[in-house]
Scaffold this motif. Sequence first.
Motif, mmCIF file in Angstrom:
data_model
loop_
_atom_site.group_PDB
_atom_site.id
_atom_site.type_symbol
_atom_site.label_atom_id
_atom_site.label_comp_id
_atom_site.label_asym_id
_atom_site.label_seq_id
_atom_site.Cartn_x
_atom_site.Cartn_y
_atom_site.Cartn_z
ATOM 1 N N ILE A 165 0.845 -1.203 0.000
ATOM 2 C CA ILE A 165 0.000 0.000 0.000
ATOM 3 C C ILE A 165 0.872 1.242 0.000
ATOM 4 C CG2 ILE A 165 -1.594 1.367 1.390
ATOM 5 C CD1 ILE A 165 -2.948 -1.104 2.244
ATOM 6 N N ALA A 166 1.866 1.262 0.878
ATOM 7 C CA ALA A 166 2.737 2.434 0.973
ATOM 8 C C ALA A 166 3.414 2.698 -0.373
ATOM 9 C CB ALA A 166 3.773 2.222 2.066
ATOM 10 N N ALA A 167 3.878 1.617 -1.023
ATOM 11 C CA ALA A 167 4.587 1.793 -2.293
ATOM 12 C C ALA A 167 3.648 2.316 -3.379
ATOM 13 C CB ALA A 167 5.203 0.457 -2.725
ATOM 14 N N ALA A 168 2.414 1.785 -3.425
ATOM 15 C CA ALA A 168 1.473 2.210 -4.458
ATOM 16 C C ALA A 168 1.094 3.673 -4.278
ATOM 17 C CB ALA A 168 0.225 1.330 -4.433
ATOM 18 N N LEU A 169 0.856 4.076 -3.012
ATOM 19 C CA LEU A 169 0.496 5.471 -2.762
ATOM 20 C C LEU A 169 1.658 6.385 -3.110
ATOM 21 C CD1 LEU A 169 -1.425 5.146 0.614
ATOM 22 C CD2 LEU A 169 -2.384 5.717 -1.609
ATOM 23 N N GLN A 174 -7.310 14.018 -7.491
ATOM 24 C CA GLN A 174 -6.879 13.125 -6.409
ATOM 25 C C GLN A 174 -7.587 11.778 -6.507
ATOM 26 O OE1 GLN A 174 -7.875 15.835 -3.238
ATOM 27 N NE2 GLN A 174 -5.733 16.268 -2.808
ATOM 28 N N LYS A 175 -8.896 11.812 -6.807
ATOM 29 C CA LYS A 175 -9.640 10.562 -6.952
ATOM 30 C C LYS A 175 -9.055 9.715 -8.069
ATOM 31 C CE LYS A 175 -14.230 12.042 -5.621
ATOM 32 N NZ LYS A 175 -15.535 12.388 -6.170
ATOM 33 N N GLN A 176 -8.716 10.365 -9.167
ATOM 34 C CA GLN A 176 -8.159 9.637 -10.297
ATOM 35 C C GLN A 176 -6.868 8.939 -9.869
ATOM 36 O OE1 GLN A 176 -8.637 7.866 -13.018
ATOM 37 N NE2 GLN A 176 -9.704 9.616 -13.887
ATOM 38 N N LYS A 177 -6.058 9.641 -9.062
ATOM 39 C CA LYS A 177 -4.806 9.032 -8.605
ATOM 40 C C LYS A 177 -5.074 7.871 -7.661
ATOM 41 C CE LYS A 177 -1.903 13.076 -9.102
ATOM 42 N NZ LYS A 177 -1.184 14.104 -8.354
ATOM 43 N N VAL A 178 -6.106 7.991 -6.814
ATOM 44 C CA VAL A 178 -6.467 6.880 -5.924
ATOM 45 C C VAL A 178 -6.853 5.664 -6.771
ATOM 46 C CG1 VAL A 178 -8.115 6.054 -4.207
ATOM 47 C CG2 VAL A 178 -7.181 8.357 -4.019
ATOM 48 N N ALA A 179 -7.648 5.909 -7.807
ATOM 49 C CA ALA A 179 -8.073 4.805 -8.669
ATOM 50 C C ALA A 179 -6.857 4.129 -9.293
ATOM 51 C CB ALA A 179 -9.009 5.324 -9.762
ATOM 52 N N ILE A 180 -5.890 4.929 -9.744
ATOM 53 C CA ILE A 180 -4.689 4.352 -10.348
ATOM 54 C C ILE A 180 -3.889 3.582 -9.288
ATOM 55 C CG2 ILE A 180 -2.494 4.871 -11.497
ATOM 56 C CD1 ILE A 180 -3.888 7.220 -12.842
ATOM 57 N N ALA A 181 -3.759 4.163 -8.086
ATOM 58 C CA ALA A 181 -2.994 3.498 -7.023
ATOM 59 C C ALA A 181 -3.624 2.161 -6.652
ATOM 60 C CB ALA A 181 -2.902 4.404 -5.794
ATOM 61 N N ALA A 182 -4.969 2.126 -6.615
ATOM 62 C CA ALA A 182 -5.660 0.894 -6.230
ATOM 63 C C ALA A 182 -5.382 -0.224 -7.224
ATOM 64 C CB ALA A 182 -7.161 1.149 -6.122
ATOM 65 N N ILE A 183 -5.276 0.138 -8.493
ATOM 66 C CA ILE A 183 -4.972 -0.855 -9.522
ATOM 67 C C ILE A 183 -3.483 -1.233 -9.439
ATOM 68 C CG2 ILE A 183 -4.850 -1.263 -12.010
ATOM 69 C CD1 ILE A 183 -7.677 -1.173 -10.968
ATOM 70 N N LEU A 184 -2.671 -0.195 -9.225
ATOM 71 C CA LEU A 184 -1.221 -0.375 -9.191
ATOM 72 C C LEU A 184 -0.783 -1.325 -8.083
ATOM 73 C CD1 LEU A 184 0.838 0.999 -10.897
ATOM 74 C CD2 LEU A 184 1.194 2.634 -9.063
ATOM 75 N N ALA A 185 -1.493 -1.260 -6.951
ATOM 76 C CA ALA A 185 -1.149 -2.102 -5.808
ATOM 77 C C ALA A 185 -1.203 -3.577 -6.187
ATOM 78 C CB ALA A 185 -2.111 -1.817 -4.658
ATOM 79 N N LEU A 186 -2.022 -3.901 -7.202
ATOM 80 C CA LEU A 186 -2.163 -5.296 -7.614
ATOM 81 C C LEU A 186 -1.052 -5.717 -8.568
ATOM 82 C CD1 LEU A 186 -5.993 -5.160 -8.257
ATOM 83 C CD2 LEU A 186 -4.809 -5.862 -6.199
ATOM 84 N N ALA A 187 -0.129 -4.773 -8.830
ATOM 85 C CA ALA A 187 1.027 -5.045 -9.692
ATOM 86 C C ALA A 187 0.635 -5.671 -11.027
ATOM 87 C CB ALA A 187 2.025 -5.952 -8.970
ATOM 88 N N PRO A 188 -0.211 -5.000 -11.821
ATOM 89 C CA PRO A 188 -0.549 -5.530 -13.139
ATOM 90 C C PRO A 188 0.600 -5.255 -14.112
ATOM 91 C CG PRO A 188 -1.600 -3.405 -12.852
ATOM 92 C CD PRO A 188 -0.803 -3.665 -11.600
ATOM 93 N N GLY A 189 0.668 -6.029 -15.188
ATOM 94 C CA GLY A 189 1.690 -5.769 -16.185
ATOM 95 C C GLY A 189 1.260 -4.658 -17.132
ATOM 96 N N VAL A 190 -0.055 -4.491 -17.279
ATOM 97 C CA VAL A 190 -0.596 -3.511 -18.214
ATOM 98 C C VAL A 190 -1.628 -2.657 -17.494
ATOM 99 C CG1 VAL A 190 -1.689 -3.214 -20.469
ATOM 100 C CG2 VAL A 190 -0.469 -5.327 -19.963
#
Lengths: 587, 248
Positions: free
Chosen positions: A125-129, A149-165
Motif C-alpha cells: 500500500i505504501a509503495a502504491a500510494l 486526487q480521486k483519479q490518482k487513488v483509482a490508479i494506485a488501487a490498480i497499481l497495488a495489484l502489480a498488473p503488467g498492463v
Amino acid sequence: MQPIIEMRDVSFAYGHDAQNALSNITLSIPAGSFTGIIGPSGAGKSTLAAVLSGAIPHHFTGSLYGETIVDGTDTCDMTLTDISRIVGSVNQDIDAQMVASVVEDELLFGLENFGVAHERIEATIAAALDAVGIADLRDREIATLSGGQKQKVAIAAILALAPGVLVLDEPTAALDPVSSRMVFDVLRDLNEHEGITVVVIEQKVALLSEFCNRLVVMNEGSIALEGTPHEVFGHATELRAIGVDSPRVARISNSLTAKGLCTAQEPCLSVEEAAELITSIVTGATPSKPVTSPEPRTARPHAKDAQPVVRFHGVCFSYPDGGASVNNLEMTVYPGELVGIVGQNGAGKTTATKLLNGLLKPSSGSVTVAGLDTRDVPVSQIARHTATLFQNPDHQLCKNTVLEEVAFGLELAGVPRGEAQQRAARVIDRFGLPANEAPFALSRGQRQMIALASVVVLEPEVVILDEPTSGLDYRECMTVMETVREMAEQGSAVIMVCHDMEVVSDFAERLVVMADGCILASGPTTEVFNDAALMKRARVKPPQVVELAAQLARDVSDAYAGITEVSGIVDATARLARADVREGSHA
Amino acid sequence: MLNVIDYVPGTTILHRLNPVTKLALAASIIIATILSDGYAALIALLLLTLLLGVYAGTATRLFSLLKVLVPIAVLMLVLQLAFVRHGDPVILFATTDGLVSGTKACLRLLGVALPLVLVLTVTKTTDLANACVEKLHIPYKYAFTFTTALRFVPVFTQEMNAIMEAQTARGVEFDSKNPFRKLSLMLPVCIPLLVTSVGKTDATALAAEQRGFYLRTRASSYRRYPFALRDAVCGALCVALIVAGIVL
C-alpha cells in the motif's frame, strides 16, 4: 518487443446490434510501450479498451469474432478475475469505480481479494500510494477528494495489484489541465521506472503527443492510423477528415511545409521543436528592416452605448460547509460579447456561473442580469433571460423525445405549445438531430447537441457555458463553439467557463482570470494570455501558440509578439523568411 | 455536503468497540424501546442514545436527524389521535387513550430510528461489513451490497442536486413554495437519475470484479476484529437493557 496483448482480427457488436462496434481490429501492444488511443466519439475506443481488459467478452454481451491474446492466453479461456491479474483497468467514471469510502480501504480491497500475504500488504500500500504521490491522502475520505486526487487513488488501487498492463479510459476527461498533466506524469513514471505497459484513451492531443510513444487512431470501429506520434500527426489531412485535432504546433509546421518554407519533414510536437524549426527558417539573422506586426484581432464591436446585460458588483459568496467561495467579484458583460472565465479547479469559476443564473444568491454585493437583481426574483424568472449549458448534458435531459426536450424550455418560458414545437423543430432540423428518438438512446456527443439545441431555441439574452466541450471530440467541439459564436453575433452575451485553453483562445475575445475566489484580471484574450506573470499566478497554462509566440518574440523577432493563432505564426514566419530572401538578393 | 450517516472520526470507547458489539448495543436499545411500556423507560432510552451521541461527538448529526423525524412523529401522533376513539374526550377529536398511545408511538419512532444512525456515525462502513463477515458469518456479497448502498447515498444525492440545479436553471419552478407542486415537478427528474444510477451500478460491478471480488472469502480481510473486555462489558449492558425493557 514482445507483445503483451495481441488482438487478431477482432470484431464485436453489442447485444443484438447489427452494426459492429469494432470491425476486424488487428493490434499488438508491445510490452513496455506507452500507447495512446484517439478518435472521434463513437469510433469504438471504449469498446477497444473493454476488449483489452477482458470486460468483453466477460461483462458486456454481444457477438465477438477473432481472438485476443493476453500474455499468451486467449481472453475467452480465462476468467475476468484472472485477466485482471495481468491487465488493470481504470474506467471513465471514477466515482463508480470506487468500492470503499476511505483511501486505504480502497487499496486494501483488491489486495485482500487476491490473497496478497498479510505481512506484505502494508509495504505494498505504501509503495502504491508513493508511486502516484498521494501518501498524504491515505486516511482521507474519498468523498472529500478532488477529481484529480480521486483519479490518482483509482490508479494506485490498480497499481497495488502489480498488473503488467494499465488500460485507462479517458482518465483526464473531468480534470483541469494542471491535474491532467499530473496524471500523465504519474503514468510516464510508472511506464519508465516500473516497466508497466500503459494504454490510454484520450482526447487531449497535446498530452498524447508529448507522453506516448505509440498512437492508434480509430475511426468507425477500425484502426485508421498507427505509429509514433510524429508519424501519425504527419497525416494532418486524414486526421482532419476523421475528426481528430492535431497539436497546434504540428499544424504550424505542417502549414510551413505546405507553403514551401521548409522541406517536408516530421511535424513538430512540442513548443521547443517548433521554435527551433522557425528559428532555422528565419535563418537566425534578424532582418534589419522592421517587419510590421499583424493587425491584432479586433474584438467584435458591441454597441457603444449598450447597457451591460450582466453586472457583478462587489459580489461575495461562501458555502456554509466550505468549498469554493468567491470574494468581491466585479464584472460587466455587454450584449454580443463572448467572455471566457479561466482558472484552476476550485478557483470559484462554477460558483460565479451559479451566482449568474441565480442558483446561488450573493451574500453581499449584487448580481444584475438583464435588469433583474438575482436576489429579488426566483430562478425560474431569471431562466427566461439566461440559458445554461451544463458540463453533463444528462442532468438537463428529462423528456421522452428530442422534440419535446428542445421545446420544453420554451414551454416553461410561457410560449404556447404549438409555437414552441415549431421553433424547436426548426432548431433540431438545423442541428440534424433525430426529432422523435429518445434523448437517452443517443450518444454522449449527440446528447450534448440536444442540450445545446435547447439553449439555442430560447434565444436568450445571456448564455452561460460550463465546460461546454468536455467529453466531446474535436468535430463536436467545433460545432458547439461555432454555434455559440453565432449566438454571440446575434446579440447574446456569452459567458464561458472552459479548461481547454485552445478553445478559449480561439473563441473568447475577453478573458476573466480567477484564482482562489478572486478575479485576478480581466482583459482582451491576447493581452491576458501574454501576461506570463498573471498566467503563472492563476496556475493556467497558456495555449501552445501563445507560448511559441512568446518564445519566438524573445529569441527571433518582435513580429511574433501577441500572436494567438496558428495562421498568425505561419504568416509572420512567411513574411520574415521573405524579408530575408529579399535582403539576401539585394546584397 | 456531509451526510447524516457519514462516519465521524474519533477515539472514544464507543468508536473503539467491536463493530458487532455496536450493532448489538443499537439492537438492544431498539428491542428495549419496543418492549418497554412506561414513559420513564422510553424517555430514558431516548436520552441514553442522545447522551451516547454527545459522548461520541456526533450529537449534531442526531439532532439534525431529529429535525426530520419530529414532524413525522407529530404526524403519527395526529393519526393516532384520530384513530384511537376510546377513553375520555380531551379536546376536539382527541381522547385520553389516544394521547397516551400517540405519544408513546412518537417516542418509539424516535427511539428506534436514532440508535442505528448513532452506530453508523461511529463506525466505518467497511469495518462494519468486515466485522459482520468475520464474526456473524454473513456472506461478503450481502455485506458489500450494504456498504455500496450506503456509499451511493451521497453520490446519488449529489447527482440529484446537480439535476435539480440544471432543471431550475432551465426554468422549472423547483423554487416554488408549494410542496405538492415541487413534488410533481420532481417526478420526471427521476428518469435521468435512474438512467445514471443503472449505469453507475454496472460500472461498479465491473470494477469490483476486476479487482477480484469473486475470490474474496471470510479470511480475506486484512484487519481483524477481536472482541475485547470492553465488548464483554457492553454485552452485559445490552442484556441488562433488554431485561429492563421487559420489566419497565
